[in-house]
Each structure stands twice: as C-alpha cells, then as structure tokens.
Design an enzyme around this catalytic site. Structure first.
Site, PDB file in Angstrom:
ATOM      1  N   HIS A 111      87.530  84.302  -2.812  1.00  0.00           N
ATOM      2  CA  HIS A 111      88.075  84.244  -1.457  1.00  0.00           C
ATOM      3  C   HIS A 111      89.594  84.180  -1.523  1.00  0.00           C
ATOM      4  O   HIS A 111      90.163  83.348  -2.227  1.00  0.00           O
ATOM      5  CB  HIS A 111      87.542  83.012  -0.718  1.00  0.00           C
ATOM      6  CG  HIS A 111      86.172  83.205  -0.167  1.00  0.00           C
ATOM      7  ND1 HIS A 111      85.657  82.453   0.861  1.00  0.00           N
ATOM      8  CD2 HIS A 111      85.193  84.089  -0.491  1.00  0.00           C
ATOM      9  CE1 HIS A 111      84.435  82.848   1.143  1.00  0.00           C
ATOM     10  NE2 HIS A 111      84.124  83.841   0.326  1.00  0.00           N
ATOM     11  N   TYR A 115      87.538  77.008   9.323  1.00  0.00           N
ATOM     12  CA  TYR A 115      87.761  75.613   9.671  1.00  0.00           C
ATOM     13  C   TYR A 115      88.116  75.551  11.152  1.00  0.00           C
ATOM     14  O   TYR A 115      89.144  76.089  11.573  1.00  0.00           O
ATOM     15  CB  TYR A 115      88.903  75.025   8.838  1.00  0.00           C
ATOM     16  CG  TYR A 115      88.565  74.783   7.385  1.00  0.00           C
ATOM     17  CD1 TYR A 115      88.301  73.497   6.924  1.00  0.00           C
ATOM     18  CD2 TYR A 115      88.511  75.836   6.474  1.00  0.00           C
ATOM     19  CE1 TYR A 115      87.994  73.261   5.593  1.00  0.00           C
ATOM     20  CE2 TYR A 115      88.201  75.614   5.144  1.00  0.00           C
ATOM     21  CZ  TYR A 115      87.943  74.324   4.711  1.00  0.00           C
ATOM     22  OH  TYR A 115      87.634  74.096   3.393  1.00  0.00           O
ATOM     23  N   PRO A 121      85.603  65.746   1.988  1.00  0.00           N
ATOM     24  CA  PRO A 121      85.328  67.117   1.552  1.00  0.00           C
ATOM     25  C   PRO A 121      86.150  68.182   2.264  1.00  0.00           C
ATOM     26  O   PRO A 121      86.087  69.355   1.881  1.00  0.00           O
ATOM     27  CB  PRO A 121      83.835  67.290   1.860  1.00  0.00           C
ATOM     28  CG  PRO A 121      83.551  66.304   2.946  1.00  0.00           C
ATOM     29  CD  PRO A 121      84.447  65.138   2.683  1.00  0.00           C
ATOM     30  N   LYS A 147      88.334  69.269  -2.764  1.00  0.00           N
ATOM     31  CA  LYS A 147      89.075  68.813  -3.940  1.00  0.00           C
ATOM     32  C   LYS A 147      88.232  68.057  -4.966  1.00  0.00           C
ATOM     33  O   LYS A 147      88.652  67.908  -6.120  1.00  0.00           O
ATOM     34  CB  LYS A 147      90.223  67.899  -3.490  1.00  0.00           C
ATOM     35  CG  LYS A 147      91.325  68.632  -2.761  1.00  0.00           C
ATOM     36  CD  LYS A 147      92.238  69.359  -3.720  1.00  0.00           C
ATOM     37  CE  LYS A 147      92.965  70.486  -3.067  1.00  0.00           C
ATOM     38  NZ  LYS A 147      92.371  71.790  -3.218  1.00  0.00           N
ATOM     39  N   TYR A 180      95.413  74.032  -1.061  1.00  0.00           N
ATOM     40  CA  TYR A 180      94.011  74.446  -1.065  1.00  0.00           C
ATOM     41  C   TYR A 180      93.627  75.149  -2.369  1.00  0.00           C
ATOM     42  O   TYR A 180      92.549  74.901  -2.917  1.00  0.00           O
ATOM     43  CB  TYR A 180      93.742  75.369   0.123  1.00  0.00           C
ATOM     44  CG  TYR A 180      92.283  75.489   0.481  1.00  0.00           C
ATOM     45  CD1 TYR A 180      91.734  74.721   1.496  1.00  0.00           C
ATOM     46  CD2 TYR A 180      91.449  76.373  -0.198  1.00  0.00           C
ATOM     47  CE1 TYR A 180      90.393  74.820   1.820  1.00  0.00           C
ATOM     48  CE2 TYR A 180      90.107  76.487   0.120  1.00  0.00           C
ATOM     49  CZ  TYR A 180      89.576  75.715   1.126  1.00  0.00           C
ATOM     50  OH  TYR A 180      88.241  75.794   1.448  1.00  0.00           O
TER      51      TYR A 180
END
Length: 391
Positions: free
Chosen positions: A72, A201, A293, A297, A385
């Site tokens: 991704h 998100y 979550p 990580k 990220y």
C-alpha cells in the site's frame, strides 16, 4: 537445557529474534506456552512498516509476504464527507507499507525455525525468570507436566503484556506510564472484497471507523464503540449500517457488504514500562509497551526491539564491546516514545471522546484540515505511519 539466548514467547517478536540469531550463528531456544495451531491463527496486526518488510526480506522470511502481501502506497482520511489521500512514497522518498497479517508472519517464521533453527518448544509455559542480575539467568518452565530449567547467557521476554518476564524487573526499579481510553474497537472479518484498495480512516461525529483488509477477498473493518462493549450485542446488519454511516462521502462512494465471519472488541491502551532491560533480561514488544492500534505500530515496534537486541549481541561477539547491549533500553525507548506519540496523535485526531465538547470537535477537524492542506503536516503523518528508522 542450556543455550545462549532464552526467548520467552513465539509471537512475531520471539520468532523473528530466533531467526536473526540463527542467521548470525547464535544459539537460542524459544519457549511458547500455547500450541502451534493457536500461535498460527490468533488474529492480531496486519500492517507492516517499510522497515519491518526490509528486515523480513533480509532474514529470508519475505518470499510468501512478497507473493501474497498487499503493498500500500497510501491511506485515505475521511471527515465531513470529504476524502483525502496521503501519498506515502511521494512524501517519504519511496517508503510504503505492506498488508500482511501477523498470523502469516508467524507461519512463515515458524516454518523456518522448525526447518533450520534452534529448538522451538510449544506448550512450554515459562513460570519465572531467575538470576537476571547475574551472568547465568534461568527460565523455569513446564512442558508435558514436568518442570524444567533453561539456563541462558541472556533472556529476552517476548511474552506479551500478560507474560511473566516483566515481573523479573524489581518493582522499585520499574516506572510505568499508562493511559486508557474510554472506547474500544469493534472489529469484524467479512468474506467480501475490500471496498477500497487502501486503508480508510474515517472521523465522524458518531465515532471513528477503519476500513482495512486481510486479502483481496477478505475485509477487516472496525468501529469505535464504548469501552466494555460486548461484540455479540451488535447484529451483523447493525454493524454494516453503522459502518455505512461513518464512511459516507459526498461523492456517493459505496460500502460492500458480505457475511461476517468473526467479531471482537479490542480495548484501547497506551503503556510503556521503563527500563526495558534488567541485568541480562531484555524486554521486547508488548512485554514492554502497548500502543492503540490506530497507528499500526504494535508489531512493528516489537520488530525494532529484537533487531536492536540482535545487533547488540552480534557487536559483543564480534568486537567485545557491550555498548549496544548497555544502551538497549534507551535506544528502544526513543523509538517507542515516538510511536506512542504518533499513535496518540492519530487516536485523538480521529476518535470522538464520549464527553467531547463542540470546541474539541472543531479542533479535531482543524487538525485533519491541516494534514489535508499542509505538505509538512502530511509528511509528518506519512513518515510516522511508514515507520521510524530501525537504526
């Protein structure tokens, strides 16, 4: 029984450590309280940072990941019906993430360990770590109803938050930093192709939602729910209806529905134990730290810990210098706290607190608008990220 490194726990941290040590010619024994089937099927994380992907490849454990994993190059943020894509490679100089479930990582590492590595003992429950202050620490454990002792030069506790390794650090030397959140994640697995080709998100006045996936045919989705929610209290259609509300966009994007095969609720917690070393005992992964979550990580932090330990032990063997071993805790904690900061920022930006005020709602939206409108803010999110450096 005697070995150089006694590893407690055959999750991804313990298994990867054993692989790294094997490749470096260092003996280890892994003790795991559960059976192999349980380890290979417990559902956990599914996002691998760029550094984790690189480590698995270098360790010889990346072949199936590269074949079946889903690379991704970004995520999508949604708020107030708007959609904003964060382009990871364009913002980070080429970094991306891989969607590849922890269960699959464990399967790959277990197969390698049983084929090439040292002993991997399933249903071997560690009872206590003794003598960590000396040069011959021991792990007392039971297997097949008999108690035994594993003598080591070093012990690495990769046995999770509820494991026994952390208990060997004296209470008067321990410092705990913790935050609990008044909400959790209702997570589902569904036999339906993902409704989007990257993670989504979503911040909504009704609460957070996340669209993720396990494969091209299996979707993984989450809803923010009150702390203590019973997953079975939510009906399948009720879950889909709520997901649809929270993912709604101005351009008419549609959510695919399908049979839900599992549902569970994950609590949200931030936790750090300092130090991560006591004598010849080293803590790694969830034994030392927990992150919400939201930032993906947890598994990746564990990888950073065991890479740091393996490098330190190789340095000691090759040069006689214990510098990296002596700085293990400090080195890991620098990365841990950056991950805690990132995960906290993502969590508080996207989740609506039960007692949120209109002022706090507007601040959340302002933070999201900042990410969507500022390359500097967007880059900070992308760098966090895709992962902080393992060096």
């Amino acid at each position: 029984m005697r070995t150089t490194v006694g590893v407690i726990g055959a999750g991804p941290a313990g298994l990867l450590l054993a692989r790294l040590l094997h490749n470096a010619g260092i003996e280890s024994v892994v003790l795991e309280s559960r059976d192999r089937a349980y380890v290979e099927h417990r559902q956990r994380a599914g996002i691998l940072e760029q550094g984790t992907v690189d480590v698995l490849r270098a360790a010889g454990a990346g072949e199936r990941m590269d074949r079946e994993g889903l690379r991704h190059d970004g995520i999508e943020l949604r708020f107030q019906g708007k959609r904003h894509r964060v382009d990871f490679p364009g913002l980070t100089g080429g970094s991306s993430v891989m969607v590849y479930a922890q269960t699959e990582v464990c399967k790959d590492l277990i197969a390698l360990q049983l084929k090439e590595g040292g002993p991997l003992l399933f249903e071997a429950e560690a009872l206590a770590v003794e003598g960590a202050e000396g040069d011959r620490p021991r792990i007392r454990f039971t297997q097949e109803g008999r108690e035994d002792v594993l003598e080591c030069d070093y012990v690495v506790g990769c046995d999770g938050f509820w494991g026994i390794a952390r208990n060997a650090v004296p209470a008067d030397l321990s410092r705990v930093f913790e935050r609990t959140y008044p909400f959790g994640w209702l997570g589902i697995l569904a036999d339906v192709p993902p409704s989007h080709d990257e993670l989504v998100y979503a911040r909504h006045d009704r609460g957070f939602a996340l669209l993720s996936m396990r494969s091209p045919t299996v979707s993984r989705l989450y809803l923010q729910v009150p702390e203590g929610t019973d997953a079975e209290a939510w009906g399948d259609e009720e879950i889909w209806d709520e997901l649809e509300r929270r993912f709604e966009t101005e351009d008419g994007w549609e959510l695919r529905r399908g049979p839900i095969t599992s549902k569970s609720v994950t609590p949200m917690r931030s936790y750090v134990h300092e130090p991560m070393r006591h004598g010849r005992l080293f803590l790694a992964g969830d034994a030392a730290h927990i992150v919400p979550p939201t930032g993906a990580k947890g598994l990746n932090l564990a990888v950073g810990d065991v890479v740091t330990f393996a490098r330190a032990l190789v340095q000691l063997r090759d040069t006689g210098s214990a510098e990296l071993l002596d700085t293990y805790s400090a080195s890991c904690l620098r990365r841990v706290w950056q991950a805690e900061r990132f995960s906290y920022d993502m969590t508080t930006m996207l989740h609506r607190a039960p007692d949120a005020t209109p002022f706090e709602d507007r601040l959340q939206l302002a933070r999201l608008e900042r990410v969507a409108g500022s390359r500097a803010a967007e880059t900070d999110l992308a760098e966090g990220y895709t992962g902080f450096p393992l060096d």
